[in-house]
Every structure is written in structure tokens, then in C-alpha cells.
Design an enzyme around this catalytic site. Structure first.
Site, short mmCIF file in Angstrom:
data_model
loop_
_atom_site.label_atom_id
_atom_site.label_comp_id
_atom_site.label_asym_id
_atom_site.label_seq_id
_atom_site.Cartn_x
_atom_site.Cartn_y
_atom_site.Cartn_z
N GLN B 116 0.86 -1.18 0.00
CA GLN B 116 0.00 0.00 0.00
C GLN B 116 0.89 1.23 0.00
O GLN B 116 1.85 1.30 0.79
CB GLN B 116 -0.86 -0.08 1.28
CG GLN B 116 -1.94 0.94 1.40
CD GLN B 116 -1.74 1.76 2.65
OE1 GLN B 116 -0.68 2.36 2.86
NE2 GLN B 116 -2.76 1.80 3.50
N SER B 119 1.63 6.71 2.48
CA SER B 119 2.46 7.59 3.32
C SER B 119 3.64 8.17 2.55
O SER B 119 4.22 7.51 1.69
CB SER B 119 3.02 6.80 4.50
OG SER B 119 1.99 6.43 5.36
N SER B 151 5.29 -1.62 4.04
CA SER B 151 5.61 -2.99 4.44
C SER B 151 5.60 -3.88 3.21
O SER B 151 4.83 -3.65 2.27
CB SER B 151 4.58 -3.54 5.42
OG SER B 151 4.37 -2.65 6.47
N GLU B 234 -7.99 -0.81 7.14
CA GLU B 234 -6.76 -0.88 7.93
C GLU B 234 -7.10 -0.80 9.41
O GLU B 234 -6.60 -1.58 10.22
CB GLU B 234 -5.82 0.27 7.55
CG GLU B 234 -4.55 0.29 8.41
CD GLU B 234 -3.60 1.43 8.02
OE1 GLU B 234 -4.10 2.48 7.54
OE2 GLU B 234 -2.39 1.27 8.20
#
Lengths: 347, 388, 347, 388
Positions: B116, B119, B151, B234
Site C-alpha cells: 500500500q 504515506s 511494508s 486498515e
């Protein structure tokens, strides 16, 4: 009682700060000990001999002056054996030794001190035993340690000096939380040792270490707070500088209150060491009990308030956080300082 | 098949199929993919997802039953967690049929790994202020910029990417969501070390990465509403995990410390009592939330209170443990040295403590919001990131 | 373990809350005990006999139900002997007495319990001694107290009942910090006393008091938080509602976290009292150690966040603050609960 | 006369003239006025104030020398403290010559008592949002409204009043400062009890109170700048007092508690150590500020940090003392019962803890200010006080 820096002390501070800013900027701290910087620190500024009595070639200054210097080396997270050597020098002011004091004053000798007493066997000429954690043990050249007095009589403790580069000494550098200053395991097997003398009763060596460490912690605290205050003025979230949010601002204000109190205590304790020995034990325990905690709390919150970037290896925040934690426990579990206070207050 | 039977069957399958051996090592990814395929073929991947796209079309009840049984095992599915917990559900909710057809089944079967990409270094808590640009060029989009805190990106085949497509409008209104091919030559994945020295995350750099318009998810400039869907998923998957496990190997817990500390000292004893009190208080709160959830009361933003308390407890106990243990705790390879290095992570991942307090204040207590300037200013005129 | 209220418990809560909102609004709390309200509380809602076994005319409910009621009487700062009477009833469930339990169930008898044991002389028919602080001692009709067993044998403790309106009893109402619930000094001089029995070993009376008090504290905590949250939504400073400032909002969020944890602990401890006696001692000590502190901290911060108006006599904030403090120390200095936990955890 | 000589003379005068007996009782005010007249005639009232208006025209050095000697005595001057510390200096700085001529000397001589009328129920920390109106009617002003938290108002002859004179402009720009006659029939003074039951403050109600325009201080609608002068003097006189005295009769201090508590319990001992640490930390900070002030370094907003810490310490120690002492501390006339009732006062008087943190953040650390909407909106359109 003197809680405000003299003009000379302010000049000392500016000199050390200016030197470290140029010679030991933070980005170098994680590379570890740089002997050249260390040599210049002692050569150009004479920091190593600051508290060495003039008769041994030092500047004959007091702990109040040393505290000013340690605050700056703390703020810079200066790697290497500076604090360890000053610990040793503080012991040597009570058990003077011309060779060692002279060597320290000239910046030739980096030393370290084992404190409190550990399990060492001493036969009068050599020591045997294992010291599991010696501050700057890999960088220092001389080890000072309390050892059982071998002379016949009532026993007691003498301070001995061991050449760490000499025979019978094995040094193993340790992985440490603090990335900017190391420790080593030192194994002594019939390592030649020289008796320096018997520390006079109530010499307050341990108390002076408490004060010296608190001065370094004050520097770590101040630098942590400065770093997050600066960041709060340039970092934007949701269209505003984060320092304009009360959630950040009020935390920083509380951290400032800790800084003001920590500084006041360090000045007081250093003054007591120099001028009012009767007050020293209480002031020293107060310094470790308050400043050690305040330093870690501020370093912790400074890291957390940076947000995600503060959790990265590349950012400097964790260097302060780790030094603060390592310093907090350096002289033992912090409760020992509180227990000492309870005792001194006759509670 | 009734629920009890479903659960028994799941338990049996897990017992027979979860690899008991160490799941790290060089071929870990290959073995994880193999396990995922078996899990899928047995009908335990995407239990509540629509049958049409490869799911099982069952209810939350079956999902919970399977999860309850799975808790006793360590499934080698970490690398798929972003896909299963976030990007997959987003595609099911908001993707085109062609996207669902193309992506969902391989994701559920573990054939493709997802990450994903929201950020950015300059947009932490304030995700919508991100600066990565996607510029349209006919039927493709060209992406330039940087993402962070990603991640499993080094294993990922696909990424769900939020990028800015219009800087003339306020920040929330100029974002678009894409599926990006992580094997595109313009994508660079670099490991990002955290303060403990671990590299659990990555930084991703986009240098003229092209994306076909058919890989756009949702309308142009409506990416924020898609991102809200993802972030909701999330939050659900985080709050489901809060308070469960994770403490087992922690050397700073009450249970660990009572074994290692000298409790003859009354002050040490009292500090351990304090740790016990805080630990129990949060554990009971988490259990109450779980009981409420089972009773059909959705915890909502109250989960943020639990997350905040867990972050504080994690920091408190590592700090306390080092203080009580003393000098040896920060030297050599003492386990507390690692614990104190990792402790801040819980306060920083998944929203800082300050963001959690805002959520609790706004959504649980219904307090008036902070006045906002950044919702109306065109993005190009907005201060973002780190200035000066 | 049951941490969520049943439908019946939710109905009980609504009934008590509705009744108190109408009959005992906060503005009446500072006027003190209103026997009429008390009579209706027991008559209309049967609250007094909630935990009295059915065979004695009560509802036979458990501590989990009583906790629901006490949370509401706490939130309302209900004056009078309700908590004291429930303390007595909790003791009587372990040492049953038909007359007293029946009287409590009917709402005829208001009682109070002395706990822990105090210095009383008991000759088998009358007790002598001074009890410096008896909860609701001026309002209760019957005093229950542990007294030394006068029977020949190994000694031990019996529970005795004294008619507070009877001969040999002097009651002096005391000025108390808590303006909404009183205490009295009770002097007994050969006051006739009736032996109720010997509390069975491990009867857990003290633990049950801890849980009951924690339930009241949960109510005080919740009502304090509700009050300041409501105020933060209507009070303006510098053109904004104060609840929009993170300085206020983040404090309130932390207070909410305390509420969530306190409620979880109270539900757990009440469940343990009813269903899992082995867990009761630890749960009860946890309840007092956590909830007592959390309640005062929230009541304190709720007062402070009101600003100047919270410091005025006319405002209700100090009523919660004072009840919270009085409750925190009601069963002894709070460290005793922590010491108990240390012991139970075998630290 | 050199400073040492000045100091010796002051010491001698104080020894001979400060009444040693109890200064309360029915004729306390008359005796206080009598003492003040003697103080003035001896040249110790208004030491640094201009000679022209009745002061002594000396320097801070003499003022500090006198204050140092006075610390050993309890001067019966409390009722004059607002006049001497706040309203008098404001008139000297900002009054007309006629006002200075009329008011300053009687104030310094204790012939007239002053109070300060800024705070209102709806305007706590946000003083400038006050609602008391003053409407011009030829050469007089007509005042209606309510003030609160007013010390010594029941004895006051004059009050320094801040009132709103224009609601069409932003809040800071429509205020005017006046001297109001507290004996006017439209003025009602009502005692205000604090949470401990004491009535140390008053509420003041204004019902068509008239003020001649010659009693206006500063320009019309420029009252905020006058108020800033007053508040600066207030802060100086508070920060001079912070950390000094006040603790002597407090039953919750370390010194008091060590006498009353059983210190055989190691946990009690450690709690007392904690109190000692906090007490010493703040005391040393205050001493450092005092040393800096003597060395000519003005503490400025750092005094707000000291005030915040004192408020927190006051609350902490009363709370701790009751916990350590147990049930008897809150029953009967136990001194701690009063201490815990008074403890919040230090956090609320002279600015809340939140306001102190704002001051430290903004002025000491130089953090960016909170965005403000209330500085530009006309007062009549501004939300103020308690709504709904």
C-alpha cells in the site's frame, strides 16, 4: 549558593560549544570515537585537564566548570572516553597521582574508573577478576579500580591503576544500546596494578560522579528539547506548524519546565561539590534522581513528537533517546539514588 | 454445515496443514505462497469475500470461527496481510469488474503480493497532503515521487498508490488512486531501517513510472474517498489485532520481569504492582471491547483509546524494566536493550498518540473539531511537509 | 468472564438513573440526606434489598447488579446511608440475620458497617469503645462491627449488631470534606450488642466492600467526565469552544481511557465476586488500586479544566472532587490495596 | 546614604513599627490604614515611584533592599496590594496629570483602597472578551455589567474598570479603561465563596453606574493597551511572590509530612523522597530565577513556567498527603482537608495551567501561535462566554 554561570563559565561554554559544532557535529557521532577530535579537545581547549590541580599541570577548575563542559559534550553526544576520563580525574583529585594527573592534563592519558567496588582479587602487585561493563573500556588506556587493601591490618579499599594495554588484560568491546559511546568487558588475569592510595573517608568520589553525569544529562536533555522545538517550527501537518497545536506546545512547555529545574539542580550540586561538601551527598543523589529521569523523559518525548521520522535509523532522535537511557542506569538502577536520599533525609 | 462443524473442520485443517517448522529462510516467500494456495483451495481465504471474485461468500460468523481457531497457530501469511486486509477489500469495494476479475483471485490465492503506497516523508499523520504527482498522458499516467513506511514492498507485485492529480484544488479533492506495477523499471524499493536497526519497512521511489488508465481505482480526483475505504479496512484489521499476542516474547512484561527481578526490595515490588495494574486494566478493556463486538456493539473510535493505551503501556513497561534491571539492561545483547529500542514504535505506527487523542476527543466524546484552514486552500498554495 | 451489561442490568441502570435525575438532582445533593428520597429509592425501586437473598425478602441479585445501582448513586452523589447500608448487607450475606436482612430489604433499616476491626471491648451482651469515623453514622439505625469473640476457646472475631438509637450510644456528626455524605464519631459505652455470628473463613467481606466502593467511584468518574465534556462543548475562549483546543481535548481523551479501563475492572471484579471467588481478592484489590486513583484524577482534572468557575462554592465541580477524594481513602490509605496485590501476586 | 545604610535604617524602622500583634479583628482596616500612613511618612511607600506624585523617586536597588528586610515581618498591607501592585502603577504610567495628582498620593498613604475590575464570569482566560458595557452620555459614561474574582472589593474606594465601549469592532479594539467610584449607589459588592468555603473574592454588579469622562484612563477604545500595562505589573508582582512563603503553614509539605507520617513503611518513605525531589527542584529553579534577576537578567515568561510548576506541586502534595495519611485526612477539622480544598486554587488563579503552557510555548520557546479568528471579527458577531 551560586546557580548562575559566571562570565568565565559562559565563555567556556561558548568555546566548547563552538569547537564541538565544528569538530564533532551530530552526523559524526554515530561513527564513534574519533581520537583526533579528542586530542584537539584536550589540546586546543585543555578540557581534559580542566579539574586537574594546577600543580599537576591542569587548570585547577572546579566541578562547576567541568559541569559546563560536560553539558556541551553531552549535547553533542560526543563519542569516546571524555566522561570516563573525567570520572577518573574526579577520583584522582581525592587520591592524587602525579603521573596520571599529569597525563590526563596533557591529554596523553585516557582513563576510566570502576565504580562501585567490584569483585577483584589483589595481591599487592597484580589484580585478577572480570569487570563485565567498563565505560569506554575499549578506548581508555588506564583503568582505575577500588580493590581490597592487601596490607596487613583492618582491611579496607585502595585505588589501583592498571595499564589496559599491558599484560594480563583482555578487553571485549560490547554491543551497547548507546550507539555513541561504548563499554567493554575487561578481564584481568594477574594484570600488573599500582596502588595509588586509600580514598579518604567521606571523599565523595561517588557523589562527584553523580554530579558529573547529571551535567552530561542536562546537555542531552537540552539538546533533545532544542531539536524538537526547532522541528515543531518547521514541520507542517494539516496546514499548520505542529508547534502551534496545543497537543505539541503544551508538552514542550512541560519539557521546558523540566529543563529549568534540571539546570537549577545541576548548578546547585556542582556548587555544593566545590563549596559546600556537607550538602554534596544530598545534592548528588537529588541530581541523579531528578536529572536522570527528566533527561530520559524529555529525550523520549522529543523522539515521539517527531512522529514516524523519529523512529528511523537515519534520524538522530534515537541517538539522544539511547544515550539518555544508558546514562539513566549508568551508575546503577535509579532507585539507589532515591534510597540514598531517604537515608540522608533520615526518613 | 453448522458453525460448530465449520469450526471443527477448520481446526482439523489447520492442524494438518500449518507448517510447524521455522518459516524464515531463503525460500520463505515460495513456501508462504504454497501455503496460501492450499489455504485458498481449502476454502479459508477470503471467507466473507464475494464468490463472484473468488471469495467464499460466507458470513462474519465463519470468519470469526476460523480466526479463533487460527489464533493457536502461526500462519505464514504475513507477506499477504496488506493485500488481504487493505488493498484487496478496497478493490472489491471500489474497483471495476475488470480489476476485480484480474486481481482478486490471485491475491486470495497468494499468487501475487500487494503493498500500500499512501504515506510520504512530508505527509505523516496528514496523509492527504501527499506530494507524489501523477500526470495524465493520453491513456496512461506518469508518476513521480516518493513513498515511505511501506511494508512487504520488496516482495510486492502490485501496489495501491495514492497520488496527486490536481494541485489547483484543495488537498483532498485532487488525489487519484491507482494500481501500480511494482516491477516497472521506474520503481525503486529501498529498505528503511527503524531505530532498532531492523529493516521492516521500505522507501519507494517513482521515476516516470507509467500506469495505464484502466488501473485507476475510482474516479479521477476522487482518490481520497477510495483511500478512506482502505484506511477503514486498515483500522478494522489493526483494532482486531490490538491487545492480542505480541507480548509473548516481550522481556518487559510483568510476567517476564517477575522472573528476572529481585522482588525482596519493596520498591521493586510496588513498581511491579503498578505494571500489573496497568497491564490488567488494558487487558480487561480489550476483553470488554471483544465481548461487545461479539454482542454486536461495534467499538468504532473507542479502539483508538485502546491503541493509545497500548502505546503508552508498551513505552512504560520497557522504560520501567530497564530502570529496575539497571546497567546490564542496556549492554551486550540483553533483551531489554531491544525492547527499549522498539517501544516507541507502538506510539508511532498506525497514528501517533496525538492523532489517537484527537480521534477519541472528536468521535467518542463528540468534542468540537479544531478549526481547519487546509480544507479550502488550493494545494499549490498550501504549506505542507517540512518547511525551511 | 462477563464484562458487558445484560439487558436486565441496562434496564436497572435506566430505572435508577431516571429516578435519581428526577428525585435527587445534583442541586439537592449539597443539602444532604433526604429520608423521603431514600424511602422512595427503596420502596419504588427496591434498591436496598437488591442483594438481599430472596428468602429474606430481597431480590437475590448479585454484586454485578448492585454495581450498576451504585454507579448511578455515585454519579448522582446521592447523600445518605445507601452505600453504608449496602456495606452492611454485603457483610450480612456472609453472616445472615433474618431481622436485619428483612429490615434492609423492606427499606426499614439503614445500617452501617465498621471495617476493618477496631478496638472494641465486648462482654457478650454489650460493647464499649470509640469509633472515630463511621460512614453515615448519624443517619444509620444499626451498626455492625467485628468484635472479639467472648466465648471461651481460641478467640477470633464475631460480627455484632448495635442499635444506634439505643442506650449507651453517643453519636457526633463530623465535619467532612465530602459535603454530600457524612461520617460520625460513635462512642459506645456498654451499648447492648447482639452477636450475629462468626464470618466464615475467607468470606471476602472486605473484598466485596472494595468492589462496591469501586462501582460508586466509577459513577463519580463518569459523571465528572460527562460534566466537563459537556462544558467543553459550550464554553468559549478566544472565539473557539474550549473543547476544540488540543490542550483540553487530549486531556479529555486520556480521561476517557481511564473511564474505559475503570469500567472494565469494575465489571470484572463484580463478576468475580458473584461467579469466581478465587479471583475475587485480586480483582477487589485491583479495583481499589486502579479505580480509586482514576476517579480522583478525573474528578480533579474535571474541576481544573472548568477554569475559575470550578473553584467556586456555587459550582458543583468541587462536590465530585471531594467525594472522589473521600472515597479514595475511605477503606484506608490506598497503598494497602497495592500491598495486598503484591502479596496475592506472590511478589 | 549608601545602600547598606539604607537597608540598616529600613530594618530598624520595620523592627520599631510593624505591629507584632494579631492584625485581624474588627478594626483591622483602620489599623492597616494607620500603619500605611506611617510607612508613607517614613518614606517606604512608593520607593521607586516619581516624587512628583508622592513617591520617593529612588531605584530598584532601594526597593529590593527594603523588600529583603520586610520579608522577616508580616506587614498589614494586604488590602493595599492591588493598588500598590497594579492600579497605582497603571495610573502613574497611563493616567492624566489630574488623575495622578488626585489618586496616587492617597493610594500610597493608604487613605484610599483600590480594586481591579477586569475579570468576568464569561471571560476567564480570555479577558478581552468581556461584556460589561460603558455607554457615553455627554460628559459621563453609564456602566452596566458584572465583574468577578475581585479581591478587597468590599473595602475598596476606587476600582480600575475595563469596559466595552464599541461592539462594532474586534474585541481588543472596543475597550476603554476607567476609574470607578466603588461607593456609587449602582455598585453592588457580593462576597464570592471559593470551594473551601472561604470568601476571599467578590462579585461586583454595575447597574447604571455613572463615571465622569475625566475618570477615563487612556483614550476611548484604547483600554486594552492600558490593561496590558496593568497585567504586566500584575505578573511582576506575582512572579516576585512565587515560591516565597505561603508554604509555612501548609500541612502537606515535605517538612510537615515527615513529622506526621509513619516512615517505617518503605513505600511511604519513597513517596516522601519524591515530594522532596519535586519541592527542591522547584525551589532551586525559583532561587536561580531570583539570582538571575539580581544579576539583571529579567526572567520574563519563564516566570510562567515557575508558576505552572508551583500549581502542579501544590496539587501533587495535597493529593499525596491525603493518600499517605488515609481516612482521617478528610474528616473532622484535619488540616489536610483544608489543604486539598485549596490546592486547585493555585492552578486557577493568575491563569490556568493551560494558559501558562501557552505562554511558555509561545514566549519562551518561540513556537508558532495558535491561529486566531477572534482578533478580526466585530465583537457583536463573536461567540463569547458560555453558549447554549
Amino acid at each position: 549558593m551560586k546557580l548562575v554561570l559566571s562570565q568565565e563559565q559562559q565563555q567556556l561554554r561558548e568555546a566548547v560549544r563552538g569547537f564541538l559544532r565544528a569538530a564533532a557535529p551530530l552526523r559524526k557521532a554515530r561513527e564513534g570515537y574519533d581520537p583526533q577530535v579528542y586530542a584537539r579537545l584536550n589540546g586546543e581547549l585543555g578540557l581534559s585537564g580542566l579539574i586537574v590541580p594546577e600543580e599537576y599541570g591542569g587548570a585547577g577548575a572546579g566541578l562547576a566548570d567541568l559541569a559546563v563542559a560536560l553539558e556541551e559534550t553531552g549535547a553533542a553526544l560526543l563519542p569516546g572516553p571524555f566522561l570516563a576520563t573525567q570520572f577518573a580525574a574526579l577520583a584522582l583529585t581525592q587520591v592524587p597521582d602525579k603521573e596520571l594527573l599529569g597525563g590526563i592534563a596533557e591529554g596523553r592519558v585516557a582513563a576510566t574508573l570502576v565504580q562501585p567496588e567490584q569483585d577483584l582479587a589483589f595481591d599487592g602487585t597484580s589484580v585478577t577478576g572480570t569487570l563485565p561493563r567498563v565505560l569506554s573500556g575499549a578506548e581508555a588506556g588506564v583503568l582505575l579500580a577500588p580493590a581490597p587493601d592487601p596490607a596487613p591490618g583492618p582491611g579496607g579499599v585502595v585505588l589501583v591503576a592498571v595499564d589496559l594495554a599491558g599484560p594480563g588484560v583482555t578487553r571485549t568491546p560490547l554491543e551497547t544500546l548507546d550507539l555513541t559511546r561504548g563499554q567493554a568487558r575487561v578481564t584481568l588475569e594477574h594484570a600488573p596494578a599500582r596502588v595509588l592510595g586509600r580514598p579518604p573517608a567521606g571523599s565523595g568520589i561517588g557523589d562527584r560522579l553523580c554530579v558529573a553525569l547529571a551535567a552530561e544529562q542536562l546537555g542531552v536533555l537540552r539538546a533533545s528539547l532544542d531539536a524538537i522545538v526547532a522541528y515543531a517550527k518547521i514541520r507542517v501537518a494539516f496546514g499548520r506548524y505542529i508547534g502551534s497545536y496545543q497537543g505539541v506546545k503544551h508538552k514542550l512547555a512541560d519539557m521546558h519546565g523540566k529543563l529549568e529545574q534540571a539546570e537549577s539542580i545541576v548548578r546547585y550540586a556542582a556548587w555544593a561539590a566545590d563549596e559546600s561538601p556537607g550538602e554534596l551527598p544530598g545534592a548528588a543523589a537529588l541530581a541523579q534522581a531528578y536529572v536522570g529521569r527528566a533527561c530520559f523523559e524529555v529525550a523520549r518525548d522529543h523522539l515521539l513528537l517527531h512522529g514516524g521520522i523519529g523512529f528511523t535509523w537515519e534520524h538522530d532522535a534515537h541517538l539522544f533517546y539511547k544515550r539518555a537511557k544508558a546514562d539513566e542506569v549508568l551508575l546503577g538502577p535509579p532507585r539507589i539514588h532515591r534510597a540514598r536520599l531517604a537515608e540522608l533525609l533520615e526518613l | 454445515m453448522d458453525l460448530a462443524e465449520y469450526r471443527r473442520a477448520a481446526a482439523e485443517w489447520l492442524r494438518d496443514n500449518v507448517p510447524a517448522d521455522d518459516q524464515s529462510g531463503a525460500d520463505a516467500l515460495a513456501r508462504a505462497k504454497e501455503f496460501m494456495a492450499r489455504l485458498y483451495d481449502a476454502g479459508y481465504s477470503g471467507i466473507t469475500w464475494p464468490r463472484q471474485w473468488g471469495g467464499q461468500g460466507l458470513t462474519q460468523a465463519e470468519e470469526r470461527a476460523f480466526a479463533a481457531e487460527a489464533r493457536d497457530h502461526t500462519l505464514p501469511t504475513y507477506v499477504f496481510s496488506i493485500g488481504l486486509g487493505m488493498t484487496g477489500p478496497t478493490l472489491v469495494d471500489r474497483g471495476t469488474d475488470a480489476q476485480r476479475e484480474r486481481f482478486v483471485r490471485p491475491l486470495l490465492r497468494g499468487e501475487e503480493v500487494w503493498c500500500q503506497l499512501f504515506s510520504e516523508p512530508g505527509a505523516g499523520s496528514d496523509v492527504a497532503s501527499l506530494q507524489t504527482r501523477a500526470v495524465r498522458d493520453g491513456d496512461t499516467w506518469v508518476v513521480n515521487g516518493q513513498k515511505v513506511w511501506t511494508s512487504v514492498a520488496h516482495h510486492a507485485d502490485w501496489g495501491l498508490l495514492l497520488a496527486r492529480t490536481d494541485v489547483e484544488v484543495p488537498k483532498h479533492r485532487g488525489l487519484t488512486m491507482f494500481v501500480v506495477d511494482m516491477h516497472h523499471p521506474g520503481v525503486t524499493v529501498r529498505p528503511l531501517k527503524d531505530m532498532s536497526g531492523r529493516a521492516n519497512f521500505n522507501e519507494i521511489f517513482f521515476d516516470n513510472v507509467t500506469i495505464p488508465d484502466e488501473h485507476r481505482v475510482g474516479e479521477v480526483d476522487d482518490g481520497w474517498s477510495v483511500a478512506v475505504t482502505t484506511l477503514l479496512h486498515e483500522r478494522l484489521s489493526i483494532s482486531a489485532g490490538v491487545g492480542m499476542g505480541g507480548q509473548k516474547d516481550n522481556p518487559a512484561t510483568f510476567e517476564a520481569l517477575r522472573e528476572t527481578l529481585d522482588t525482596d526490595d519493596p520498591l521493586v515490588r510496588d513498581q511491579l504492582v503498578e505494571l500489573h495494574i496497568r497491564t490488567r486494566a488494558l487487558a480487561l478493556f480489550n476483553q470488554r471491547l471483544a465481548q461487545e463486538t461479539r454482542a454486536g456493539i461495534f467499538p468504532g473510535a473507542r479502539g483508538s483509546a485502546a491503541k493509545l493505551l497500548l502505546a503508552e503501556l508498551t513505552m512504560f513497561q520497557a522504560d520501567l524494566a530497564t530502570r529496575l534491571t539497571g546497567p546490564e539492561s542496556v549492554v551486550g545483547d540483553h533483551p531489554l536493550s531491544r525492547a527499549i529500542s522498539l517501544a516507541p514504535g507502538m506510539s508511532l505506527g498506525g497514528g501517533t498518540n496525538e492523532i489517537m487523542r484527537n480521534i477519541v476527543g472528536d468521535r467518542v466524546l463528540g468534542l468540537p473539531p479544531e478549526p481547519r484552514m487546509d480544507k479550502t486552500v488550493p494545494f499549490k498554495d498550501l504549506k505542507v511537509g517540512t518547511q525551511g
